[in-house]
Design a protein around this motif. Structure first.
Motif, PDB file in Angstrom:
ATOM      1  N   PRO A   1      13.708  20.310  -9.663  1.00 56.75           N
ATOM      2  CA  PRO A   1      13.620  19.238 -10.795  1.00 56.75           C
ATOM      3  C   PRO A   1      14.107  17.950 -10.129  1.00 56.75           C
ATOM      4  O   PRO A   1      15.206  17.941  -9.812  1.00 56.75           O
ATOM      5  CB  PRO A   1      14.664  19.509 -11.935  1.00 56.75           C
ATOM      6  N   ALA A   2      13.317  16.554 -10.340  1.00 59.00           N
ATOM      7  CA  ALA A   2      13.549  15.467  -9.924  1.00 59.00           C
ATOM      8  C   ALA A   2      14.652  15.140 -10.966  1.00 59.00           C
ATOM      9  O   ALA A   2      14.490  15.128 -12.109  1.00 59.00           O
ATOM     10  CB  ALA A   2      12.507  14.835  -9.998  1.00 59.00           C
ATOM     11  N   PRO A   3      15.892  14.626 -10.391  1.00 65.29           N
ATOM     12  CA  PRO A   3      16.691  13.862 -11.274  1.00 65.29           C
ATOM     13  C   PRO A   3      16.252  12.597 -12.132  1.00 65.29           C
ATOM     14  O   PRO A   3      15.247  12.014 -11.764  1.00 65.29           O
ATOM     15  CB  PRO A   3      17.878  13.511 -10.330  1.00 65.29           C
TER      16      PRO A   3
ATOM     17  N   ILE B   1      19.706   4.542   6.140  1.00 67.37           N
ATOM     18  CA  ILE B   1      18.404   5.143   6.281  1.00 67.37           C
ATOM     19  C   ILE B   1      17.921   5.096   4.684  1.00 67.37           C
ATOM     20  O   ILE B   1      18.414   5.656   3.979  1.00 67.37           O
ATOM     21  CB  ILE B   1      18.259   6.525   6.971  1.00 67.37           C
ATOM     22  N   TRP B   2      16.774   4.244   4.597  1.00 63.06           N
ATOM     23  CA  TRP B   2      16.135   4.259   3.256  1.00 63.06           C
ATOM     24  C   TRP B   2      15.385   5.632   3.011  1.00 63.06           C
ATOM     25  O   TRP B   2      14.749   6.209   3.823  1.00 63.06           O
ATOM     26  CB  TRP B   2      14.999   3.166   3.112  1.00 63.06           C
ATOM     27  N   PHE B   3      15.658   6.139   1.848  1.00 63.96           N
ATOM     28  CA  PHE B   3      14.920   7.387   1.507  1.00 63.96           C
ATOM     29  C   PHE B   3      13.998   7.168   0.503  1.00 63.96           C
ATOM     30  O   PHE B   3      14.056   6.514  -0.620  1.00 63.96           O
ATOM     31  CB  PHE B   3      16.050   8.259   0.628  1.00 63.96           C
ATOM     32  N   SER B   4      12.937   7.635   0.899  1.00 64.73           N
ATOM     33  CA  SER B   4      11.608   7.278  -0.014  1.00 64.73           C
ATOM     34  C   SER B   4      10.750   8.399  -0.509  1.00 64.73           C
ATOM     35  O   SER B   4      10.727   9.452   0.220  1.00 64.73           O
ATOM     36  CB  SER B   4      10.831   6.538   0.994  1.00 64.73           C
ATOM     37  N   THR B   5      10.403   8.483  -1.480  1.00 59.18           N
ATOM     38  CA  THR B   5       9.544   9.211  -2.408  1.00 59.18           C
ATOM     39  C   THR B   5       8.268   8.555  -2.638  1.00 59.18           C
ATOM     40  O   THR B   5       8.366   7.527  -2.865  1.00 59.18           O
ATOM     41  CB  THR B   5      10.212  10.165  -3.311  1.00 59.18           C
ATOM     42  N   ASP B   6       7.325   9.391  -2.975  1.00 63.07           N
ATOM     43  CA  ASP B   6       5.887   8.702  -3.759  1.00 63.07           C
ATOM     44  C   ASP B   6       5.023   9.841  -4.422  1.00 63.07           C
ATOM     45  O   ASP B   6       5.855  10.911  -4.761  1.00 63.07           O
ATOM     46  CB  ASP B   6       5.296   8.003  -2.609  1.00 63.07           C
ATOM     47  N   ASP B   7       4.167   9.437  -4.884  1.00 66.52           N
ATOM     48  CA  ASP B   7       3.102  10.280  -5.400  1.00 66.52           C
ATOM     49  C   ASP B   7       2.799  11.724  -4.742  1.00 66.52           C
ATOM     50  O   ASP B   7       2.468  12.626  -5.360  1.00 66.52           O
ATOM     51  CB  ASP B   7       1.998   9.622  -6.191  1.00 66.52           C
ATOM     52  N   GLU B   8       2.869  11.664  -3.434  1.00 66.52           N
ATOM     53  CA  GLU B   8       2.595  12.860  -2.627  1.00 66.52           C
ATOM     54  C   GLU B   8       3.679  13.450  -2.561  1.00 66.52           C
ATOM     55  O   GLU B   8       3.605  14.692  -1.962  1.00 66.52           O
ATOM     56  CB  GLU B   8       2.083  12.305  -1.352  1.00 66.52           C
ATOM     57  N   THR B   9       4.719  13.228  -2.612  1.00 65.64           N
ATOM     58  CA  THR B   9       6.072  13.947  -2.575  1.00 65.64           C
ATOM     59  C   THR B   9       6.119  15.147  -3.538  1.00 65.64           C
ATOM     60  O   THR B   9       6.032  15.087  -4.726  1.00 65.64           O
ATOM     61  CB  THR B   9       7.445  13.426  -2.744  1.00 65.64           C
TER      62      THR B   9
ATOM     63  N   ARG C   1       0.799  -1.332   0.074  1.00 69.09           N
ATOM     64  CA  ARG C   1       0.045   0.033   0.110  1.00 69.09           C
ATOM     65  C   ARG C   1       0.618   1.230  -0.075  1.00 69.09           C
ATOM     66  O   ARG C   1       0.266   2.358  -0.289  1.00 69.09           O
ATOM     67  CB  ARG C   1      -1.078   0.020   1.238  1.00 69.09           C
ATOM     68  N   GLY C   2       1.975   1.358   0.237  1.00 64.38           N
ATOM     69  CA  GLY C   2       2.942   2.470   0.284  1.00 64.38           C
ATOM     70  C   GLY C   2       3.302   2.612   1.803  1.00 64.38           C
ATOM     71  O   GLY C   2       2.764   2.311   2.878  1.00 64.38           O
ATOM     72  N   ASP C   3       4.479   3.287   1.841  1.00 65.30           N
ATOM     73  CA  ASP C   3       5.251   3.769   3.331  1.00 65.30           C
ATOM     74  C   ASP C   3       4.186   4.663   3.899  1.00 65.30           C
ATOM     75  O   ASP C   3       3.997   4.222   5.166  1.00 65.30           O
ATOM     76  CB  ASP C   3       6.498   4.455   3.023  1.00 65.30           C
TER      77      ASP C   3
ATOM     78  N   ASP D   1       8.234  14.618   2.093  1.00 67.56           N
ATOM     79  CA  ASP D   1       7.229  15.092   1.647  1.00 67.56           C
ATOM     80  C   ASP D   1       7.437  16.294   0.797  1.00 67.56           C
ATOM     81  O   ASP D   1       6.500  16.655  -0.053  1.00 67.56           O
ATOM     82  CB  ASP D   1       6.494  16.001   3.172  1.00 67.56           C
ATOM     83  N   ARG D   2       8.731  16.999   0.781  1.00 65.53           N
ATOM     84  CA  ARG D   2       9.155  17.998   0.045  1.00 65.53           C
ATOM     85  C   ARG D   2      10.231  17.997  -0.483  1.00 65.53           C
ATOM     86  O   ARG D   2      11.275  18.068   0.644  1.00 65.53           O
ATOM     87  CB  ARG D   2       8.669  19.329   0.607  1.00 65.53           C
ATOM     88  N   VAL D   3      10.920  18.174  -1.546  1.00 61.04           N
ATOM     89  CA  VAL D   3      12.143  18.096  -1.995  1.00 61.04           C
ATOM     90  C   VAL D   3      12.460  19.715  -2.363  1.00 61.04           C
ATOM     91  O   VAL D   3      12.017  20.089  -3.314  1.00 61.04           O
ATOM     92  CB  VAL D   3      12.634  17.239  -3.149  1.00 61.04           C
TER      93      VAL D   3
END
Length: 159
Positions: free
Chosen positions: A101-103, A88-96, A39-41, A146-148
């Motif tokens: 600009p994303a690499p 530490i696992w770095f996680s992004t998702d559709d809500e980030t 279901r996601g993090d 949540d925000r990059v």
């Protein structure tokens, strides 16, 4: 849709919801086989209060790592070689939200980025227990962005 099947038990960090159901996976059938769909993090874990981190993001094949105190390529390589360092696992998702600009990921092998990010650390039932997050549960912690705010490519990992 990504379907995951598990022959063994789930990693320690995955917990049942208070009503006894599994809060991390939906159970389904695919081609006649039982599957578990993650279901996601955000839905699976409890999180700390929001915080801002300026550090390094190591983007590797089957590996995402946040090094909160890192500043340079040398810092990243030193931490990557130290088997005792906390992963530490770095996680992004559709809500980030990406202010920068994303690499383009997956191009040119493993990359290291200087990053400023706002997000939350996942909480564990037993913080001293190893692993439980990320690919095959091999990371000790998880940071969900949540925000990059900013991303700067420093170079290739493993030079």
């Amino acid at each position: 849709m990504i379907a995951l099947t598990f022959a063994l038990g789930l990693p320690l960090a995955f917990a049942a919801a208070s009503d006894g159901t599994d809060r991390c996976f939906d159970r389904s059938i695919s081609n006649g086989h039982p599957v578990m769909i993650y279901r996601g993090d955000r839905k699976c874990h409890d999180f700390s209060a929001s915080t801002t981190v300026s550090g390094l993001w190591v983007d590797e094949f089957e590996g995402q790592r946040l090094i909160p105190q890192g500043r340079t390529l040398e810092d990243a390589e030193r931490v990557r070689r130290d088997v005792r360092s906390r992963r530490i696992w770095f996680s992004t998702d559709d809500e980030t939200r990406w202010d920068a600009p994303a690499p383009k990921r997956g191009e040119g092998g493993s990359q290291i980025y200087r990053i400023r990010v706002t997000g939350r650390y996942a909480l564990k039932a037993d913080p001293a227990a190893p692993g439980g997050f990320g690919h095959f549960g091999a990371s000790d912690g998880l940071f969900l962005a949540d925000r990059v705010v900013s991303v700067e490519r420093l170079g290739a990992a493993g030079r």
